[in-house]
Write a protein that holds these residues in place. Structure first.
Motif, PDB file in Angstrom:
ATOM      1  N   ARG A  20       0.926  -1.204  -0.225  1.00 11.86           N
ATOM      2  CA  ARG A  20      -0.108   0.003  -0.051  1.00 11.86           C
ATOM      3  C   ARG A  20       0.802   1.275  -0.058  1.00 11.86           C
ATOM      4  NH1 ARG A  20      -5.900  -1.049   2.623  1.00 11.86           N
ATOM      5  NH2 ARG A  20      -6.113  -2.926   1.729  1.00 11.86           N
ATOM      6  N   ALA A  21       1.836   1.062   0.630  1.00 11.35           N
ATOM      7  CA  ALA A  21       2.956   2.220   0.606  1.00 11.35           C
ATOM      8  C   ALA A  21       3.531   2.630  -0.621  1.00 11.35           C
ATOM      9  CB  ALA A  21       4.027   2.233   1.629  1.00 11.35           C
ATOM     10  N   LYS A  22       3.781   1.584  -1.242  1.00 14.27           N
ATOM     11  CA  LYS A  22       4.467   1.701  -2.746  1.00 14.27           C
ATOM     12  C   LYS A  22       3.585   2.191  -3.497  1.00 14.27           C
ATOM     13  CE  LYS A  22       6.793  -1.131  -6.169  1.00 14.27           C
ATOM     14  NZ  LYS A  22       7.244  -2.628  -6.379  1.00 14.27           N
ATOM     15  N   ARG A  23       2.055   1.585  -3.437  1.00 16.10           N
ATOM     16  CA  ARG A  23       0.966   2.370  -4.497  1.00 16.10           C
ATOM     17  C   ARG A  23       1.073   3.769  -4.228  1.00 16.10           C
ATOM     18  NH1 ARG A  23      -3.269  -1.347  -2.811  1.00 16.10           N
ATOM     19  NH2 ARG A  23      -1.839  -3.301  -3.371  1.00 16.10           N
ATOM     20  N   ALA A  24       1.054   4.068  -2.813  1.00 15.35           N
ATOM     21  CA  ALA A  24       0.822   5.553  -2.471  1.00 15.35           C
ATOM     22  C   ALA A  24       1.830   6.459  -2.823  1.00 15.35           C
ATOM     23  CB  ALA A  24       0.571   5.740  -1.010  1.00 15.35           C
ATOM     24  N   LEU A  25       3.128   5.822  -2.824  1.00 17.03           N
ATOM     25  CA  LEU A  25       4.332   6.844  -3.027  1.00 17.03           C
ATOM     26  C   LEU A  25       4.385   7.122  -4.588  1.00 17.03           C
ATOM     27  CD1 LEU A  25       7.040   5.236  -0.963  1.00 17.03           C
ATOM     28  CD2 LEU A  25       6.614   7.458  -1.080  1.00 17.03           C
ATOM     29  N   ALA A  26       3.929   6.058  -5.607  1.00 21.69           N
ATOM     30  CA  ALA A  26       3.667   6.251  -6.929  1.00 21.69           C
ATOM     31  C   ALA A  26       2.970   7.373  -7.219  1.00 21.69           C
ATOM     32  CB  ALA A  26       3.233   4.863  -7.569  1.00 21.69           C
ATOM     33  N   SER A  43       6.459  -4.820  10.321  1.00 22.91           N
ATOM     34  CA  SER A  43       6.639  -3.593   9.458  1.00 22.91           C
ATOM     35  C   SER A  43       7.817  -2.723   9.913  1.00 22.91           C
ATOM     36  CB  SER A  43       5.122  -2.688   9.462  1.00 22.91           C
ATOM     37  OG  SER A  43       4.692  -2.358  10.874  1.00 22.91           O
ATOM     38  N   LEU A  44       8.112  -3.030  11.304  1.00 22.96           N
ATOM     39  CA  LEU A  44       9.232  -2.097  11.561  1.00 22.96           C
ATOM     40  C   LEU A  44      10.482  -2.553  10.904  1.00 22.96           C
ATOM     41  CD1 LEU A  44       8.609  -2.495  15.518  1.00 22.96           C
ATOM     42  CD2 LEU A  44       8.206  -0.601  14.163  1.00 22.96           C
ATOM     43  N   GLN A  45      11.060  -3.615  10.727  1.00 21.34           N
ATOM     44  CA  GLN A  45      11.723  -4.158   9.936  1.00 21.34           C
ATOM     45  C   GLN A  45      11.570  -3.812   8.277  1.00 21.34           C
ATOM     46  OE1 GLN A  45      12.246  -7.887  11.269  1.00 21.34           O
ATOM     47  NE2 GLN A  45      14.520  -7.620  11.721  1.00 21.34           N
ATOM     48  N   ALA A  51      12.947   1.483   2.429  1.00 21.81           N
ATOM     49  CA  ALA A  51      13.497   2.513   2.184  1.00 21.81           C
ATOM     50  C   ALA A  51      14.845   2.500   1.564  1.00 21.81           C
ATOM     51  CB  ALA A  51      13.445   3.397   3.594  1.00 21.81           C
ATOM     52  N   LYS A  52      15.362   1.571   2.162  1.00 16.69           N
ATOM     53  CA  LYS A  52      16.911   1.421   1.640  1.00 16.69           C
ATOM     54  C   LYS A  52      16.966   0.926   0.198  1.00 16.69           C
ATOM     55  CE  LYS A  52      18.876   0.608   6.246  1.00 16.69           C
ATOM     56  NZ  LYS A  52      19.734  -0.249   7.084  1.00 16.69           N
ATOM     57  N   GLN A  53      16.029  -0.162  -0.117  1.00 17.34           N
ATOM     58  CA  GLN A  53      15.961  -0.788  -1.287  1.00 17.34           C
ATOM     59  C   GLN A  53      15.481   0.183  -2.388  1.00 17.34           C
ATOM     60  OE1 GLN A  53      13.360  -4.140  -0.714  1.00 17.34           O
ATOM     61  NE2 GLN A  53      15.226  -5.383  -0.047  1.00 17.34           N
ATOM     62  N   THR A  54      14.521   1.028  -2.166  1.00 20.50           N
ATOM     63  CA  THR A  54      13.984   1.758  -3.145  1.00 20.50           C
ATOM     64  C   THR A  54      14.585   3.072  -3.225  1.00 20.50           C
ATOM     65  OG1 THR A  54      12.182   2.742  -1.403  1.00 20.50           O
ATOM     66  CG2 THR A  54      11.585   0.930  -2.847  1.00 20.50           C
ATOM     67  N   GLY A  55      15.304   3.631  -2.305  1.00 24.55           N
ATOM     68  CA  GLY A  55      15.965   5.152  -2.308  1.00 24.55           C
ATOM     69  C   GLY A  55      15.142   6.241  -1.719  1.00 24.55           C
ATOM     70  N   ILE A  72       6.859   7.796   8.451  1.00 23.96           N
ATOM     71  CA  ILE A  72       6.976   8.969   7.579  1.00 23.96           C
ATOM     72  C   ILE A  72       8.088   8.713   6.426  1.00 23.96           C
ATOM     73  CG2 ILE A  72       7.060  11.329   7.161  1.00 23.96           C
ATOM     74  CD1 ILE A  72       6.149  11.730   9.945  1.00 23.96           C
ATOM     75  N   ILE A  73       7.744   8.627   5.178  1.00 29.38           N
ATOM     76  CA  ILE A  73       8.560   8.135   3.928  1.00 29.38           C
ATOM     77  C   ILE A  73       8.402   9.476   3.043  1.00 29.38           C
ATOM     78  CG2 ILE A  73       9.131   6.729   2.266  1.00 29.38           C
ATOM     79  CD1 ILE A  73       7.317   4.713   3.668  1.00 29.38           C
ATOM     80  N   ARG A  74       9.737  10.008   2.695  1.00 28.09           N
ATOM     81  CA  ARG A  74      10.010  11.032   1.850  1.00 28.09           C
ATOM     82  C   ARG A  74      10.326  10.409   0.518  1.00 28.09           C
ATOM     83  NH1 ARG A  74      10.725  16.258   2.572  1.00 28.09           N
ATOM     84  NH2 ARG A  74      11.715  15.710   4.720  1.00 28.09           N
ATOM     85  N   ARG A  75       9.320  10.760  -0.575  1.00 34.80           N
ATOM     86  CA  ARG A  75       9.369  10.155  -1.809  1.00 34.80           C
ATOM     87  C   ARG A  75      10.867  10.761  -2.502  1.00 34.80           C
ATOM     88  NH1 ARG A  75       9.232   8.553  -6.726  1.00 34.80           N
ATOM     89  NH2 ARG A  75       7.584   8.423  -8.233  1.00 34.80           N
TER      90      ARG A  75
END
Length: 76
Positions: A20-26, A43-45, A51-55, A72-75
């Motif tokens: 769901r996060a991946k879809r939303a970030l797109a 989900s903690l890990q 984040a590391k894998q996607t940049g 909280i993730i910054r695109r």
């Protein structure tokens, strides 16, 4: 911090919060912030690795008194 989009993934098990996060970030533009709430302890890990894998940057990760994890993730 101005959150552009929120995703409620509470009650969902791996890998649903990440998907769901991946879809939303797109849908976001570079630099915008996404807030994801989840209850799955895995989900903690998962979000750290995601984040590391996607940049994308994991700006904040915390767990509240109710056991809800906030990410909280910054695109990128």
């Amino acid at each position: 911090m101005e959150i552009a989009l929120e995703v409620n993934a509470q009650g969902l098990r791996c890998p649903q919060p990440i998907l769901r996060a991946k879809r939303a970030l797109a849908t976001l533009e570079s630099g915008q912030l996404l807030l994801v709430t989840a209850t799955d302890s895995g989900s903690l890990q998962d979000f750290s690795a995601f984040a590391k894998q996607t940049g994308n940057a994991l700006v904040e990760q915390r767990t509240d008194e109710a056991g809800i994890h906030h990410f909280i993730i910054r695109r990128r």
